[in-house]
Enzyme design. Structure first.
Site, short mmCIF file in Angstrom:
data_model
loop_
_atom_site.label_atom_id
_atom_site.label_comp_id
_atom_site.label_asym_id
_atom_site.label_seq_id
_atom_site.Cartn_x
_atom_site.Cartn_y
_atom_site.Cartn_z
N SER A 57 4.36 -29.08 12.12
CA SER A 57 5.55 -28.53 11.45
C SER A 57 6.66 -28.48 12.50
O SER A 57 7.02 -27.44 13.01
CB SER A 57 5.25 -27.14 10.90
OG SER A 57 4.92 -26.24 11.92
N HIS A 173 -0.83 -26.62 8.08
CA HIS A 173 -2.06 -26.66 8.89
C HIS A 173 -3.32 -26.52 8.04
O HIS A 173 -4.42 -26.49 8.56
CB HIS A 173 -2.04 -25.55 9.95
CG HIS A 173 -0.92 -25.70 10.92
ND1 HIS A 173 -0.53 -24.71 11.79
CD2 HIS A 173 -0.09 -26.75 11.17
CE1 HIS A 173 0.49 -25.13 12.51
NE2 HIS A 173 0.77 -26.36 12.16
N GLN A 181 2.38 -20.35 7.02
CA GLN A 181 1.51 -21.19 7.85
C GLN A 181 0.49 -20.41 8.66
O GLN A 181 -0.63 -20.87 8.87
CB GLN A 181 2.42 -22.00 8.79
CG GLN A 181 1.75 -22.92 9.75
CD GLN A 181 2.79 -23.67 10.58
OE1 GLN A 181 3.41 -24.60 10.09
NE2 GLN A 181 3.00 -23.27 11.81
N GLU A 182 0.88 -19.23 9.16
CA GLU A 182 -0.02 -18.53 10.09
C GLU A 182 -0.03 -17.03 9.83
O GLU A 182 1.02 -16.39 9.79
CB GLU A 182 0.44 -18.76 11.53
CG GLU A 182 0.50 -20.24 11.88
CD GLU A 182 1.05 -20.49 13.28
OE1 GLU A 182 1.11 -19.55 14.09
OE2 GLU A 182 1.44 -21.64 13.52
N GLU A 223 -5.67 -24.79 13.57
CA GLU A 223 -5.62 -23.90 14.74
C GLU A 223 -6.81 -22.96 14.80
O GLU A 223 -6.79 -21.93 15.47
CB GLU A 223 -4.28 -23.14 14.76
CG GLU A 223 -3.11 -24.11 14.91
CD GLU A 223 -1.75 -23.44 15.03
OE1 GLU A 223 -1.66 -22.21 14.84
OE2 GLU A 223 -0.78 -24.16 15.32
N ASP A 263 3.67 -16.42 11.12
CA ASP A 263 4.57 -17.55 11.34
C ASP A 263 4.74 -18.22 9.98
O ASP A 263 3.82 -18.88 9.49
CB ASP A 263 4.02 -18.55 12.36
CG ASP A 263 4.96 -19.76 12.52
OD1 ASP A 263 6.08 -19.73 11.94
OD2 ASP A 263 4.58 -20.73 13.22
N GLU A 304 7.76 -14.95 12.65
CA GLU A 304 8.32 -16.17 13.23
C GLU A 304 8.84 -17.07 12.10
O GLU A 304 8.18 -17.20 11.06
CB GLU A 304 7.20 -16.87 14.02
CG GLU A 304 7.59 -18.18 14.66
CD GLU A 304 6.38 -18.82 15.35
OE1 GLU A 304 5.45 -18.10 15.75
OE2 GLU A 304 6.37 -20.06 15.45
N ASP A 331 11.31 -20.38 16.24
CA ASP A 331 10.54 -21.53 16.74
C ASP A 331 11.31 -22.80 16.36
O ASP A 331 12.06 -23.35 17.18
CB ASP A 331 9.13 -21.50 16.14
CG ASP A 331 8.33 -22.77 16.39
OD1 ASP A 331 8.74 -23.57 17.25
OD2 ASP A 331 7.30 -22.98 15.73
N LYS A 356 7.64 -23.80 23.56
CA LYS A 356 6.74 -24.95 23.50
C LYS A 356 7.29 -26.02 24.44
O LYS A 356 8.38 -26.55 24.20
CB LYS A 356 6.67 -25.50 22.08
CG LYS A 356 5.99 -24.57 21.07
CD LYS A 356 6.25 -25.05 19.66
CE LYS A 356 5.33 -24.39 18.65
NZ LYS A 356 5.77 -24.66 17.25
N HIS A 384 1.05 -22.80 22.05
CA HIS A 384 0.38 -24.09 21.84
C HIS A 384 1.10 -24.87 20.73
O HIS A 384 2.07 -24.38 20.16
CB HIS A 384 -1.07 -23.83 21.42
CG HIS A 384 -1.20 -23.15 20.08
ND1 HIS A 384 -2.38 -23.09 19.37
CD2 HIS A 384 -0.28 -22.50 19.29
CE1 HIS A 384 -2.19 -22.45 18.23
NE2 HIS A 384 -0.93 -22.09 18.16
N ARG A 385 0.62 -26.07 20.42
CA ARG A 385 1.00 -26.80 19.21
C ARG A 385 -0.23 -26.88 18.32
O ARG A 385 -1.35 -26.64 18.78
CB ARG A 385 1.45 -28.25 19.55
CG ARG A 385 2.66 -28.39 20.44
CD ARG A 385 3.88 -27.66 20.02
NE ARG A 385 4.37 -27.86 18.67
CZ ARG A 385 5.55 -28.38 18.35
NH1 ARG A 385 6.36 -28.81 19.30
NH2 ARG A 385 5.96 -28.47 17.09
N SER A 386 -0.01 -27.28 17.07
CA SER A 386 -1.19 -27.40 16.19
C SER A 386 -2.10 -28.55 16.64
O SER A 386 -3.31 -28.51 16.44
CB SER A 386 -0.76 -27.54 14.74
OG SER A 386 0.21 -28.55 14.60
N LYS A 407 0.68 -17.43 22.10
CA LYS A 407 0.19 -17.78 20.76
C LYS A 407 -0.64 -19.04 20.93
O LYS A 407 -0.11 -20.11 21.24
CB LYS A 407 1.40 -18.03 19.85
CG LYS A 407 1.02 -18.34 18.43
CD LYS A 407 2.25 -18.43 17.54
CE LYS A 407 2.53 -19.86 17.17
NZ LYS A 407 3.21 -20.02 15.87
P1 PGA Z 1 3.21 -26.92 15.10
O1 PGA Z 1 2.83 -25.46 14.62
O2 PGA Z 1 2.64 -27.13 16.43
O3 PGA Z 1 2.60 -27.76 14.01
O4 PGA Z 1 4.72 -27.00 15.10
C1 PGA Z 1 2.89 -24.33 15.43
C2 PGA Z 1 4.03 -23.44 15.05
O5 PGA Z 1 4.77 -23.72 14.08
O6 PGA Z 1 4.26 -22.44 15.72
ZN ZN Z 2 6.08 -21.80 14.37
#
Ligand code: PGA
Ligand code: ZN
Length: 450
Positions: A57, A173, A181-182, A223, A263, A304, A331, A356, A384-386, A407
């Protein structure tokens, strides 16, 4: 002491989703060709290695992730062009040259690319060189990477971060109909990082039981969090309720020991200037109202990307309504880029930034963004990233900058656990000097300003 680069290797390896990414090894020696303390003739070489992660994402403003687009290989996601850029463009420009800091090397990399978004070489060619050189430099000075980062950043490098653990996955994800998403747990009320991690892992295991008992799937998303399909009304609240039940079953108190964080990655469900949410089209103020209700009802400490990256008006509303009560993290909004963070600071948008490395593309630029955040009392969360790997760089970054939050996914899958395990090692290495960030990381008035 200057470090001379002798050799740079690059190769295509796989990330946690089974898609290609770039690994780089840098070999270097001190300018005399000897170790700092060696009077003998033996030339000691120092090595640094790094793998770049990859997002799903992604924010529109991120630095370029160069993919081959050759459908015959890895569905077009090969990274041989980026590997070739390291071998034929970056390596010839840096091999044989000496650098006394990673900032000096990064400057050469930036000049070589010369574009705003790293479109000439690709951030996935530049970043692994930047990271691997930093590791080689730390090795040549016989110090851990977090210490080298701390010396450069002007921090103490002794703070173990609070983990934001994504134990329930949705959005891009997972494939379970959740827009958000999270769903993360944030174990803040502990004295040590290892105790906080233990609490998080215990809640994760209890959540599995809670979901099992409701007949819901317990397979995990990208994740490492569960990705159940909640049917019926208000699936997002069902998700939060399930986590609260798991916290209780694990013997912890929500809102004291452990908080919730979201998130939303809202750009992913923003279409035609409205948020497609639980079968409805919500405008920005309705979305902010919903979050406000949730913050009243649930112990949510951080949200987030609650609004989409282009919805700066919605972000302003959210900051006015919730900025004093809750951490609001940009983000996709900021993409670790000082240009967007400056705009946020000027417009008083959000109060925190997700960090990131591969959104911006070098370690030095990442640290500049974190410094700008710190100077303006925005919290930084190393992330991190996904799509991840066994590389644990972000654990070093979190401790090195004393940013207080990391995170890096759930309590499962080695790509996530590798970072937590590295933090346990760092906690042990720091011994009595180790501090756990705890609740102070979330109290903005308590954050020290550089
Ligand atoms: P991504 O997801 O690494 O797929 O961008 C992580 C996030 O959105 O924080
Ligand atoms: Zn994010």
């Amino acid at each position: 002491m200057k470090l001379t680069i002798n050799k740079v290797l690059a190769r295509e390896v796989l990330d946690s989703r089974g898609f290609p990414t770039v690994e780089v090894e840098v070999f270097a020696s001190t300018s005399s060709g000897k170790t700092p303390d060696s009077s003998a003739d033996s030339i000691h070489e120092f090595r640094g290695q790094a793998i770049v992660p990859s997002g799903a994402s992604t924010g529109e403003g991120e630095a370029l992730e160069l993919r081959d687009q050759d459908k015959a290989r890895y569905l077009g996601k090969g990274v041989l062009k980026a590997v070739e850029n390291v071998r034929t463009k970056i390596a010839p420009s840096i091999v044989g040259r000496s650098f006394n800091s990673f900032a000096a090397l990064d400057e050469v990399l930036l000049d070589l690319d010369g574009t705003e978004n790293k479109t000439e070489l690709g951030a996935n060619a530049i970043l692994p060189v930047s990271m691997a050189f930093a590791r080689a430099l730390a090795n040549s000075q016989a110090k851990p990477l977090y210490q080298l980062i701390a010396e450069t950043f002007g921090s103490q490098g002794q703070t173990l971060p609070v983990p934001l653990m994504n134990i329930l996955n949705g959005g891009k994800h997972a494939d379970n109909g959740l827009a958000i998403q999270e769903f993360m747990i944030v174990p803040v009320g502990f004295k040590k990082f290892s105790e906080s991690l233990r609490a998080g892992a215990e809640v994760f295991h209890h959540l599995k039981k809670v979901l099992n008992e409701r007949g819901l799937a317990t397979g995990v998303g990208d994740e490492g969090g569960f990705a159940p399909h909640f049917s019926g009304e208000k699936p997002h609240e069902q998700a939060m309720q399930s986590i609260l039940t798991a916290i209780k079953l694990a013997g912890y108190q929500a809102g004291r020991d452990i908080y919730l964080a979201l998130d939303c990655a809202a750009s992913e469900f923003y279409q035609g200037e409205a948020y497609q949410f639980e079968g409805k089209r919500l405008n920005s103020s309705e979305m902010v109202q919903l979050y406000s209700q949730w913050v009243e009802t649930y112990p949510i400490i951080s949200i987030e990307d609650g609004l989409a990256e282009h919805d700066w008006k919605g972000w302003a509303q959210a900051t006015t309504a919730l900025g004093g009560k809750c951490q609001l993290v940009g983000d996709d909004l900021f993409v670790t880029n000082p240009k967007f963070l400056k705009k946020g600071i000027e417009q008083k948008t959000a109060n925190s930034i997700l960090i990131k490395l591969n959104q911006i593309g070098t370690l030095s630029e990442t640290l500049s963004t974190m410094k700008l955040a710190k100077q303006n009392n925005y919290a930084s969360i190393a992330s991190h990233r996904s799509g991840e790997s066994e590389d644990t760089f972000i654990a070093e970054l979190a401790v090195g900058t004393d940013c207080g939050q990391i995170k890096t996914g759930s309590a499962s899958r080695t790509d996530r656990i590798a970072k937590y395990n590295q933090l346990i090692r760092i906690q042990e290495a720091l011994g009595e000097n180790a501090r756990f960030a705890g609740m102070a990381a979330f109290k903005r008035e308590q954050r020290s300003v550089v």
